[in-house]
Each structure stands twice: as structure tokens, then as C-alpha cells.
Enzyme design. Sequence first.
Site, PDB file in Angstrom:
ATOM      1  N   THR A  34     -58.169   6.098 -48.937  1.00 41.27           N
ATOM      2  CA  THR A  34     -58.150   5.983 -47.039  1.00 41.27           C
ATOM      3  C   THR A  34     -59.057   5.954 -46.958  1.00 41.27           C
ATOM      4  O   THR A  34     -59.429   5.306 -45.786  1.00 41.27           O
ATOM      5  CB  THR A  34     -57.347   6.682 -47.435  1.00 41.27           C
ATOM      6  OG1 THR A  34     -57.835   8.144 -47.979  1.00 41.27           O
ATOM      7  CG2 THR A  34     -55.795   6.711 -47.831  1.00 41.27           C
ATOM      8  N   SER A  66     -82.527  11.496 -69.990  1.00 44.86           N
ATOM      9  CA  SER A  66     -81.276  12.359 -70.161  1.00 44.86           C
ATOM     10  C   SER A  66     -80.587  13.102 -71.375  1.00 44.86           C
ATOM     11  O   SER A  66     -80.626  12.534 -72.764  1.00 44.86           O
ATOM     12  CB  SER A  66     -79.990  10.858 -69.965  1.00 44.86           C
ATOM     13  OG  SER A  66     -79.060  11.297 -70.327  1.00 44.86           O
ATOM     14  N   ALA A 120     -63.772   9.464 -66.394  1.00 45.29           N
ATOM     15  CA  ALA A 120     -62.394  10.157 -66.558  1.00 45.29           C
ATOM     16  C   ALA A 120     -61.930  10.337 -64.848  1.00 45.29           C
ATOM     17  O   ALA A 120     -61.022  10.685 -64.383  1.00 45.29           O
ATOM     18  CB  ALA A 120     -62.023  12.058 -67.093  1.00 45.29           C
ATOM     19  N   GLY A 121     -62.880   9.322 -63.633  1.00 46.20           N
ATOM     20  CA  GLY A 121     -62.607   9.506 -62.189  1.00 46.20           C
ATOM     21  C   GLY A 121     -62.942  10.936 -61.786  1.00 46.20           C
ATOM     22  O   GLY A 121     -61.900  11.085 -60.859  1.00 46.20           O
ATOM     23  N   SER A 125     -70.658   9.983 -61.211  1.00 46.35           N
ATOM     24  CA  SER A 125     -71.408   9.412 -60.727  1.00 46.35           C
ATOM     25  C   SER A 125     -72.081  10.380 -59.162  1.00 46.35           C
ATOM     26  O   SER A 125     -73.444  10.028 -58.570  1.00 46.35           O
ATOM     27  CB  SER A 125     -71.056   7.862 -60.401  1.00 46.35           C
ATOM     28  OG  SER A 125     -69.901   7.116 -59.788  1.00 46.35           O
ATOM     29  N   ASP A 169     -66.220  11.270 -52.089  1.00 46.94           N
ATOM     30  CA  ASP A 169     -66.575  11.508 -53.437  1.00 46.94           C
ATOM     31  C   ASP A 169     -68.043  12.201 -53.353  1.00 46.94           C
ATOM     32  O   ASP A 169     -68.446  13.771 -53.874  1.00 46.94           O
ATOM     33  CB  ASP A 169     -66.745  11.041 -54.614  1.00 46.94           C
ATOM     34  CG  ASP A 169     -65.559  10.340 -55.159  1.00 46.94           C
ATOM     35  OD1 ASP A 169     -64.423  10.430 -54.223  1.00 46.94           O
ATOM     36  OD2 ASP A 169     -65.944   9.060 -56.386  1.00 46.94           O
ATOM     37  N   TYR A 219     -62.229  -2.330 -57.690  1.00 47.92           N
ATOM     38  CA  TYR A 219     -62.161  -1.598 -56.270  1.00 47.92           C
ATOM     39  C   TYR A 219     -63.093  -2.397 -54.793  1.00 47.92           C
ATOM     40  O   TYR A 219     -62.067  -2.575 -54.049  1.00 47.92           O
ATOM     41  CB  TYR A 219     -63.464  -0.635 -56.827  1.00 47.92           C
ATOM     42  CG  TYR A 219     -63.491   0.126 -55.527  1.00 47.92           C
ATOM     43  CD1 TYR A 219     -62.621   1.471 -55.852  1.00 47.92           C
ATOM     44  CD2 TYR A 219     -64.197   0.127 -55.027  1.00 47.92           C
ATOM     45  CE1 TYR A 219     -62.858   2.537 -54.331  1.00 47.92           C
ATOM     46  CE2 TYR A 219     -64.332   1.018 -53.619  1.00 47.92           C
ATOM     47  CZ  TYR A 219     -63.597   2.118 -53.584  1.00 47.92           C
ATOM     48  OH  TYR A 219     -63.871   3.281 -52.224  1.00 47.92           O
TER      49      TYR A 219
HETATM   50  C1  GLA Z   1     -63.439   6.466 -55.751  1.00 51.19           C
HETATM   51  C2  GLA Z   1     -64.349   6.292 -54.701  1.00 51.19           C
HETATM   52  C3  GLA Z   1     -63.927   6.561 -53.366  1.00 51.19           C
HETATM   53  C4  GLA Z   1     -62.600   6.198 -53.441  1.00 51.19           C
HETATM   54  C5  GLA Z   1     -61.168   7.572 -54.501  1.00 51.19           C
HETATM   55  C6  GLA Z   1     -60.063   6.079 -54.417  1.00 51.19           C
HETATM   56  O1  GLA Z   1     -63.627   8.166 -56.593  1.00 51.19           O
HETATM   57  O2  GLA Z   1     -65.782   6.572 -55.352  1.00 51.19           O
HETATM   58  O3  GLA Z   1     -64.900   6.741 -52.704  1.00 51.19           O
HETATM   59  O4  GLA Z   1     -62.069   5.375 -52.257  1.00 51.19           O
HETATM   60  O5  GLA Z   1     -62.281   6.188 -55.174  1.00 51.19           O
HETATM   61  O6  GLA Z   1     -59.959   7.417 -52.887  1.00 51.19           O
END
Ligand code: GLA
Length: 381
Positions: A34, A66, A120-121, A125, A169, A219
Site C-alpha cells: 500500500t 563488510s 527474509a523480508g 537493505s 521500510d 515488485y
Molecule cells: C517491500 C518494499 C516496501 C513495501 C513492501 C510491501 O518491503 O520495500 O516499500 O512496498 O515491500 O508492503
Amino acid sequence: MGLYRIPIQLEKFVNPGTIVVRSPGRINLIGEHTDYNNGFVLPAAIDKAVYVVIEKNETDAIFLRSVDFNETIETTVADIKPAFGHWSTYILGVAAQVIKKGVMLPGFKLTVYGDVPLGAGLSSSAAIECAVAFAMNELFSFGFDRRELSLLAQHAEHEYAGVKCGIMDQFASLFGKKNNVIRLDCRSLEYEYFPLELNEFTVVLFDTQVKHSLASSEYNVRRAQCEAGVSLIQQKYPEVKSLRDATILMVNECISKEDASYNRCKYVVEEIARLQTACQDLVKGDVRAFGKEMFATHDGLSKEYEVSCKELDYLVEYVRDNPAVIGARMMGGGFGGCTINIIHKDAVNEIVTSLSDAYAKDLGKELKHYLVNIEDGTSVI
Ligand code: GLA
């Protein structure tokens, strides 16, 4: 300051001329895909972070190290360019954005280490981008505020990682607050903190341990499909600037069901509304109602937005009918990474064991899980 400690892996790089910055990863309770549609999100910063040690070197040379990859890179301010797929691109991307702002960037030496699991989401980054942006800002006294730093870090991701991400993020990493979730309006960047009170329940992340290679390209495709949908709606309703301004009636009226944008836009418009309901549930303390919205989000992400994968769907379906699990869904961009679950504290151990066994047996992969605490955002330590 003083609350967070310098990781042992970085201690030997610290001296009187260095600044050490910690910037966390994030979870997101609800409001997925969103942010780049100007909607709302509900993230929180976590107790897994990226740390950088930075110092001046009085030249225009850039030295990057690193600890995790055991690698050193050398370049100069004049020669900054993307290194797609390499850890240094996130750091160089931030440096490039600083220069783009018209600021004179001197050379520096920077060492990075992190414990945010990669892929891992959990936004490793964004955590590195925000750590670097914050550290440079402190070291050279550029005078950017946190909001500016979040935008700068987001643009680094666009141009040096090639992902046209939203602001969630980077904002969550910089603005996180201990024990609070952030309700962020991604159109105005106004935000509000809510204490996350889950009573006898707790947040558990299950890590699929997969990251499908199409994640970043798909994405960007999703983002383009949403924009295409907005263009169709605008032909009839020119006042609609993003899906935030659209209603489900507009989507039904202006986009053909055969068009790939239809399901994408339907999901986003519903998710923006769902977040509002879910926030009211949280404020009322109705954790069960909140959890139901999470399952609905997963269904939309899986069937309409099509950013899930068999591993994520497996993890959500496994817990769906378990009375101790009141909400579960895939989290973040998708195509791998983690699910976020709200589970009764007494049932966590048993569910972790049985789900890990089932995941190994049915999908042949090891399952990881994380019990995360909600922590403060970026700071000097
Ligand atoms: C990734 C992107 C965010 C967001 C999510 C999905 O984490 O970096 O900006 O769009 O996906 O909600």
C-alpha cells in the site's frame, strides 16, 4: 543513547574518531503493498539491526568493509556508481543521493555488520541504507532530518538496487519506537505511534528460507500495474492521483476484469480500507478481530496481488485453523521471506515444533522462526 551496545564484531574498528550507528529491520502488522500507492502501513522496528562504524579520512577515497562478507572495497567520491547485487551498492547508493542533493561529500571509511537475516523480508537493505545515511549525516553534519534521510535512503534503493520500493521500510527503520507500531500515512508522511498490546498473544515470524529470483522484477511490475490502473480510473475521475483516492466502485467501473490491473487495484483499495478497520480493532484491544484482517490480507496478496509463493501459502494454511493462532499472513514484498503470525504465548513452542517438522517433510526445507521485540529506530550508539 546507551541502550544499544556495539556488537562485538565491530569493537576492533571503533576509535576516538569513529561514529557507530545502529539501524533496525522491520516487521509490518498490516498494510502490504500500500505504501507506493499512497496508502497506510503499520510497521515497527525490531531487535535485529545493521550497524556501521564510520570515520573521516581527509581525502576523497571511500573504503568500505563488510564484516559479514569478509570483503573490502575501495573507490572515490568521483567514481561512485551502482554495484547491483553487491552489498556495497546500498552504501554507494546513499552516497550518490547525498551528492544529488548538492551536498559536498568528502571521503570516508565505513565498516558494516548486521544481524538482520538477508532476504527474509525484514528489510536488511533499508536498515543498511538508513544506517549509512544517518551515519554520514552525523559525521559530516549535513543537517538532514529523519524524514529527509528516509526519502534519501528510499531513492538509493530505487537507483542502486533497482527496486521501486515505497517508503515503509526506510521510515520504519528511522522512526521506530520501542513497543510501538507506527501508523504511517504514506501520502503525507504523517504518523502516529500505537503501543502494541497483544495481551496473552505474541508475534512470531516463520522464515520460509526462500527468496525467489523474480522478487524485485515482479515488485516493479506490480507497481506499474497499479499505476496503469490509476491511469484508467483517471480517464473518468481526473481527481484520482493514486489508489489512495480510488474506491472499489471506481475500480469496477473503469478497469476491465480481464485487465491484469483489475485484481491488483482491487486488492490495494481493499487493503487500504482494511488497515483502518484493523487499527480500530487494535485500539479497542480486539486482537482476534485484528488477526482476522491479517488472514484476509494474506488471501488478497496470494490470490489477487499474486506476490505469495507455495512456501508462504503453506505456512499460512498450516496455522489457519489452529485456535491458538489468531492471525497470519505473508509479510513484505513477497516471493519468499517470512510470514507474520499472532500466536497464543502458551502454544508457541508446540506450533514451532510441529510446523518445522511438517515444513521439512512436505517442502524439504528447514524452517526458521524469530520471536522479535519491538525496538527504537536509528541512532548513534
Ligand atoms: C517491500 C518494499 C516496501 C513495501 C513492501 C510491501 O518491503 O520495500 O516499500 O512496498 O515491500 O508492503
